[in-house]
Scaffold this active site. Sequence first.
Site: not given
Length: 555
Positions: A136, A185, A211, A232-235
């Site tokens: 990534k 992101l 992201s 960090i929140a589903g990326s």
Amino acid sequence: MTVIETPAWEQRAAQKRAARDSLVSKWQPGPMPALRPDETYVKDFPQRSGLLTDEQLTITETPPSQLLSHLARGDWSAERVTRAFIARATIAHYLTNPLAEVLFDRAVARAQELDQILATTGAPLGPLHGLPISLKDVLNVSDTDTTLGFVARIGQVPAQEDRLVTQLHHAGAVLYCKTNVPQTLMSGECVNFVFGRTATPHNTRLTAGGSSGGEGALIALGGSPLGIGSDIAGSIRTPANFNGIFGLCPSAGRLPAHSAANADGHMTIQGVAGPLSRSVDGLEVYTRALLGLRPWEWDFSSIRLPWREEEYCAGRGARHPLCFAVVPHDGVVRPNPPIRRAMHLVKHALVAAGHQVIDLDPWDGQELMDAAAPILFASGGAEVKALLRVLDEPLIDEVAPLDAKPPLSVAQYRAAAVKVKMLREKYLDLWQATAASTATGLPVDAVILPSGGTVAPPHGKMEYFTYEAISNVLDWTCATIPVSTVDPVLDVRTEGLFEPMSEYDRRNWDSYTPEKYKDAPVCLQVMGRRFEEEKVLGLLQTVNRALGRDELYMA
């Protein structure tokens, strides 16, 4: 006649994008045939296009552990394997636009070097010898941009390569490309002004997610056997969900991410790096190999916890009969019909396979996100604003307005962090309390929950991401597993009384029609507790087996 000058940011972005596309075109295996306007399902295009040789198709359809075996024995050279994935990656790029940085020349030279090492010593260089791995565009690679989707970062090569990248190289991996991300992101989409928008190959009218969206689309099309994303929140899990592949989001501190100089400074809800692949096998290859490199000896953030085979076997039911808990929704948004069908399918498959499945009351997604939001936006977007000001670059529409959350003082941050910790304690107690409902008298082995309120939405329509962020808030290990695809016959929109639980719920339901989401992947999440990476991988194999799949199943 007035001449309107193109803004500097737009010019720079166009130059960068053109340079990338020129590099990609040089490696394409042949002219790309035109797609019909209605040809939105392109996942099978690499196989049916005639652009790849039989050997290239065989190589790129081989699970990572088997690729490594072939490479170690010399059945396939590292160069042949690398060139096969490069060829398929260029096709994937034509279809869905997943690539950011193109490192193909460097990768082939590295593969040739690895082949020479194997020929000279008779042994592979390391546990990842010759395996192509995509990264990534958040991980820092020497002499390579890390734009993060910002025009202002073009040409700003990081001073230090991330130690994770260096160690993967030393372990024999062939790092051949970096993949697209959303600007900032912090978006469930994958779009920026530098490289453009990425789509899912299941339905190119739908988003690849964010992201790590470039990783998701590239891997789904077989252009990479294994990719590294961040979360960090589903990326990791949102792109895995929207592209129908497997993704592992570890607990913070278990698998390395950035070197100290490149770390993001988050202290309470921390970003992590983890693998995405078409198979559980790929997730296992990465986790086993990386932990075998003893990351706690070179990564400041990694705890001293080697691979635990007994935990992996426990996830496969070797220790005691397994019990799964199913959480139907988060109290804010009900999943749409395809996701509810997948929950029903998996639940009954597990019961038929001899496992216990219990139902849990819906968790409170609102309280989880109310606690997380101040932490995630603690700076008020100061870093983003500074980058945008460099060239007066606009903010993409898919990111929340930067003034939506005010910056926190140190005291406010500490208070917000305490709220998150209290929720972690609360949900740990809820998990432990499930022992009263299991046949073994032990807490459940995993929680199965939706991967989101909807499958991959149309471009620009991703809105609600609490389902994907739950494990980050709790710092629990969580993985995505593909189950099905949207079927307009099975996933009809039922009309009748609908009482929304929230405005999000109303919009989610109003936007659903099965025809709009045709062919979109339907995935679920399998969640364990903190530092249960091995067990979650074993549990994925257990669910796969219940669904009639073998250990090397590839989505």
